[in-house]
Enzyme design. Structure first.
Site, mmCIF file in Angstrom:
data_model
loop_
_atom_site.group_PDB
_atom_site.id
_atom_site.type_symbol
_atom_site.label_atom_id
_atom_site.label_comp_id
_atom_site.label_asym_id
_atom_site.label_seq_id
_atom_site.Cartn_x
_atom_site.Cartn_y
_atom_site.Cartn_z
ATOM 1 N N GLU A 109 0.897 -1.152 0.132
ATOM 2 C CA GLU A 109 0.045 0.022 0.151
ATOM 3 C C GLU A 109 0.775 1.345 -0.060
ATOM 4 O OE1 GLU A 109 -2.716 0.854 3.424
ATOM 5 O OE2 GLU A 109 -3.980 1.717 2.172
ATOM 6 N N GLY A 142 3.516 2.238 10.550
ATOM 7 C CA GLY A 142 3.608 1.530 11.919
ATOM 8 C C GLY A 142 3.008 0.069 11.811
ATOM 9 N N MET A 188 0.324 -2.867 8.612
ATOM 10 C CA MET A 188 -0.197 -3.027 7.363
ATOM 11 C C MET A 188 -1.087 -4.063 7.512
ATOM 12 S SD MET A 188 -0.785 -1.838 4.435
ATOM 13 C CE MET A 188 -1.941 -2.615 3.372
ATOM 14 N N HIS A 214 -6.646 -1.735 14.998
ATOM 15 C CA HIS A 214 -7.020 -0.824 13.694
ATOM 16 C C HIS A 214 -7.023 -1.772 12.672
ATOM 17 C CE1 HIS A 214 -6.205 2.867 11.438
ATOM 18 N NE2 HIS A 214 -5.507 2.006 10.741
ATOM 19 N N GLU A 215 -5.729 -2.229 12.540
ATOM 20 C CA GLU A 215 -5.462 -3.240 11.469
ATOM 21 C C GLU A 215 -6.593 -4.517 11.314
ATOM 22 O OE1 GLU A 215 -3.458 -2.141 9.538
ATOM 23 O OE2 GLU A 215 -2.370 -0.602 11.135
ATOM 24 N N HIS A 256 -9.696 -3.252 9.854
ATOM 25 C CA HIS A 256 -9.427 -3.119 8.161
ATOM 26 C C HIS A 256 -9.828 -4.592 7.669
ATOM 27 C CE1 HIS A 256 -7.818 1.012 7.459
ATOM 28 N NE2 HIS A 256 -6.822 0.733 8.123
HETATM 29 ZN ZN LIG Z 1 -5.088 1.827 8.597
#
Ligand SMILES: [Zn+2]
Length: 872
Positions: free
Chosen positions: A143, A276, A278, A312-313, A316
């Site tokens: 990304e 940080g 992915m 957070h990841e 996603h």
């Molecule tokens: Zn993110």
């Protein structure tokens, strides 16, 4: 993706003149069969790829994205007829055109490509890294637009396909990818061949491959095996991450109403990593320090960060991976959603850590950036890789998250969740736009979400709501006006016709705990509250993304009621609102300090954190040299009662919040107040930690080393350098590492700067060490001179997008001379895609210079009246 550290640190920089454009709509991929054979010693890899695709129309060309790919042979097969294809690179577009002699019919076709690529050292595409023992590995980071460096592809998010990935790895090396291993066989030669199962349909940027020396610990949640991988010798430090991931997966399975769809989940700590973390499907990669922690000694702050980055990841995996934005202009919805979501499961898991209050502080921080004239709207068009990369900023993450939080509060938690579920159900394994999300929310809630959201997403900045409350009989009439807030007071005072639809909640001194929530749609609107209130809070519940401005009398009344009638979250927003009024000269800095005094008895970690942030700012920028001692004495006096309660040393059984608050207070006492006792205590703790690293927890040690460095000598410096060579955990390493930036002695700081660009420092860490020196008043100018004279080395560090961090860090200057130097240097050294960051830095310096000229005399007179010398 998860950015790292500062809000401004992950804005893009480009050194190339890439102007890639969209792929022509000629074909769509169905499946990629990819075999990678990395050669770690030569830093190259061989690729064998078969793309099954369908041609949308007849023709003799197929266009793919590719960068730094050396094509060996390309064959296109359609209607059973193979044809060798000619490869024509279009370098500036990061594309290749594959053309054949006989036209291809519309419909199914395959493209077979053999090629070689580079294992680069820029931490993008498929890249080469080295662990602490010097063992090499290959890892991927695709990304936003770097999958094309690993395999020729339709490298745009809405060309989803399935993947069959194979790795041919040296004997003894582990291979990890998005899916489970289906076979692992010896050969060819002394290598082994690892086949992974077919993935779900996904975007090119979410494929992943890691090959190297890794080991793991394993757990499971809701039937999904979860592994945490590390380089050898560190796997036990993955326990906290594993426990977090198990909790979070179970939580998300329920929240999203769709079970985790990738069969297994691996979390991999990678020594060299530019971002940080992915969110590759089923295969999340992290910087080591954000995954691996010593559970006993590790600091609370780092544990909180690890848990929330994992959350957070993992968010996603549904929001971003399962449903993906059609194009990068909606990346803010991915990142904003994951940022908003990341605290939900962990706040339920660890309520004692008060994540929800951190969100309120984060919103205040984001509002600060969004109050610059050089901010941007959340939604922004982007075409080139550099423009796309620049979208991963504090607005996409912080502002989008804050706006979603406001929306959730307005709709209600369950209604909002139903909207999220409907959106995911409708678009899973496909792509969607932000409009699709609003439509789903409007439909499930029957509220005008599609009218409200564009006012926040399409226009830059945020409003200040000015509050005038008047009591009449047993009712309070509240007159609200909205206007865009700028830190630049001239801009703020000038006419402005931006208008927002604002979900607001009001609460008055006489209205008890209940808040009255309304939708403000006009420039001026009146509301009433029951009872006769001396103040009315315009951001009750603290979920609004706006500032509130109050009459001076109301601020004083609010200050005296803050501890009894406001929640901790409301105290944080009021405190930052009063500061916002000071910044535009609507209130003297003394009013802020009086408000802070009203919070002196507050023992809530998050509230104290926010107040100390502003007191540190005042100490650094607004106090003139003649008043420094007076301000320091005032600060010591201000913190004395809290220090007495909290104590200098950890107490058995105390809360984690107490621990972090102690470190924060000692930090301010040492740094700002130059308090002899704080400095002596810090030295004591640092010496003890050096003698026996296992005896001090990292919460205390981190702050102590930085304070001890302020007056540290070369002997202490050498001890840190020695300790750096043999840390027991990534966190311990960074405690020593960042202390190197905190020394007061210029000779030692010079050593730190030289060390930062030496081969002994990982590329991803170099710039943050230099920025550390720049934030240290003793090293500010020296670091800036170093940056200018070593620009070639500095610009190369940290991967292709990192040196914008330096541009952002210049915003810490607060004088016109430094501003002019920054301007002239970056005019001569243009950083194309950090243009906005550059403008923001200059604006921040100007705002600070103005604030200083405006408030310095006010502060001096306030200190004269309220300082320790003046009695009180
Ligand atoms: Zn993110």
């Amino acid at each position: 993706m998860k950015r790292i550290f500062a809000v401004i640190s992950f804005v893009a920089l480009t050194l190339s003149l890439a102007t890639a454009q969209r792929l022509p709509e000629l074909a769509r991929p169905d499946n990629y069969k990819l075999t990678f054979t990395p050669d770690l010693d030569k830093a190259t890899f061989e690729g064998d790829e078969t793309i099954s695709l369908h041609l949308l129309k007849p023709g003799s060309e197929i266009t793919l994205n590719a960068v730094d790919i050396d094509f060996h042979e390309v064959t296109i097969t359609a209607g059973g007829i193979p044809q060798k294809a000619k490869v024509t690179p279009e370098k500036e577009k990061e594309m290749v055109v594959l053309s054949v002699e006989k036209p291809l019919a519309a419909g199914a076709a395959t493209v077979h490509i053999t090629y070689s690529g580079i294992l680069n050292s820029e931490m993008r595409g498929l890249y080469l890294g080295k662990d602490d023992q010097g063992r090499k590995y290959a890892a991927s980071q695709f990304e936003a637009t770097d999958a094309r460096r690993a395999y020729p592809s339709f490298d745009e998010p809405d060309y989803k396909a399935t993947f069959d990935i194979t790795a041919v790895a040296d004997k003894g090396l582990v291979a990890i990818s998005n899916q489970k291993i289906i076979s692992d066989t010896a050969g060819p030669g002394d290598k082994h061949t690892v086949h992974f199962a077919t993935t779900v349909k996904m975007s090119s940027y979410l494929a992943a491959l890691v090959v190297g020396n890794f080991e793991y610990i394993e757990g499971a949640a809701d039937g999904i095996p979860i592994r945490v991988y590390s380089t050898p010798g560190k796997k036990e430090m993955g326990k906290f991450a594993l426990e977090s991931a198990e909790y979070i997966l179970t939580y998300y399975d329920k929240y999203f109403g769709i079970k985790y769809p990738y069969g297994k989940l691996d979390l991999i700590g990678i020594p060299d990593f530019s971002a940080g973390a992915m969110e590759n499907t089923g295969c999340i990669t992290f910087r080591e320090v954000i995954l691996l922690i010593d559970e006993k000694q590790g600091s609370v702050n780092l544990k909180k960060e690890i848990a929330s980055v994992i959350a957070h990841e993992m968010a996603h995996q549904w929001f971003g991976d399962l449903v993906t934005m059609k194009w990068w202009d909606d990346i803010w919805l991915n990142e904003g959603f994951a940022t908003w979501m990341e605290t939900k499961p962990v706040a339920q898991w660890k309520p004692e850590w008060n994540y929800k209050l951190d969100e309120v502080s984060d919103t205040a921080q984001t509002l600060n950036t969004d109050s610059l004239a050089n901010t941007r709207p959340i939604h922004q068009a982007a075409e080139t890789p550099a423009q796309i990369q620049e979208l991963f900023d504090g607005i996409a993450y912080g502002k989008a998250a804050s706006v979603l939080r406001m929306l959730e509060s307005y709709l209600g938690e369950e209604t909002f969740r139903a909207g999220v579920n409907a959106y995911l159900q409708a678009h899973q394994y496909a792509n969607a736009t932000a409009d699709n999300f609003w439509e789903a929310q409007a439909k499930t809630s029957h509220k005008p979400v599609d009218k409200i959201m564009p006012t926040w997403v399409q226009q830059p900045g945020a409003p200040m709501i000015n509050v005038k409350a008047q009591c009449s009989g047993n009712t309070t009439n509240v007159m609200l006006t909205q206007k865009r807030y700028y830190i630049d007071r001239e801009k703020f005072d000038a006419p402005n016709d931006q208008l927002w639809q604002i979900p607001i909640c009001l609460k008055g001194s006489a209205s008890g705990d209940g808040a009255k929530c309304e939708l403000m749609t006009k420039r001026e609107e009146s509301f009433t509250l029951p009872g006769c209130s001396t103040w009315v809070l315009a951001n009750a519940r603290a979920t609004g993304y706006y500032h509130a401005g109050y009459q001076p009398g109301a601020v004083r009344a609010l200050a005296s009621d803050a501890e009894t009638k406001l929640t901790p979250a409301e105290r944080i927003v009021s405190e930052s609102d009063v500061w916002a009024s000071v910044r535009v000269g609507h209130e003297p800095v003394g009013d802020y300090l009086a408000f802070a005094q009203g919070l002196q008895a507050d023992r809530n970690r998050a509230v104290v954190d926010n107040v100390l942030g502003h007191l540190n700012y005042i100490g650094k920028y607004l106090v003139n040299d003649g008043d420094k001692e007076e301000y320091r004495a005032w600060l010591r006096q201000y913190l004395a009662p809290a220090m007495k309660d909290v104590g200098w040393e950890p107490k058995p059984g105390e809360s984690d919040e107490q621990k972090t608050m102690r470190t924060r207070m000692i930090g301010t006492l040492g740094y700002q107040a130059h308090d002899p006792q704080a400095l002596a205590e810090a030295k004591k703790v640092a010496d003890q930690a050096l003698a026996d690293p296992a005896s001090v927890d990292h919460e205390l040690a981190g702050g102590a080393f930085r304070l001890a460095a302020m007056n540290g000598d070369s002997e202490f410096y050498d001890k840190l350098m020695a300790a750096l060579k043999n840390p027991k955990s990534p966190e311990e390493y960074y405690i020593y590492f960042y202390a190197l930036a905190a020394f007061g002695d210029p000779k030692l700081l010079q050593r730190t700067l030289d060390f930062a660009v030496s081969p002994d420092v990982r590329s991803q860490d170099a710039l943050s060490l230099i920025v550390g020196v720049m934030r240290n008043p003793a090293g500010e100018k020296m670091a800036w001179d170093f940056i200018q004279s070593h620009w070639d080395a500095v610009a190369k560090a940290g991967g292709p997008f990192a040196s914008a961090e330096i541009v952002g860090a210049t915003s810490a200057f607060c004088d016109a001379g430094m501003r002019d130097q920054v301007t002239s240097f970056f005019s001569a050294h243009k950083i194309e895609a950090a243009e906005r960051t550059y403008k923001q830095s200059i604006e921040r310096i100007n705002n600070c210079v103005d604030l200083k000229s405006q408030q310095e005399p006010q502060l001096a007179s306030w200190l004269g009246q309220h300082g320790t010398a003046g009695g009180n």
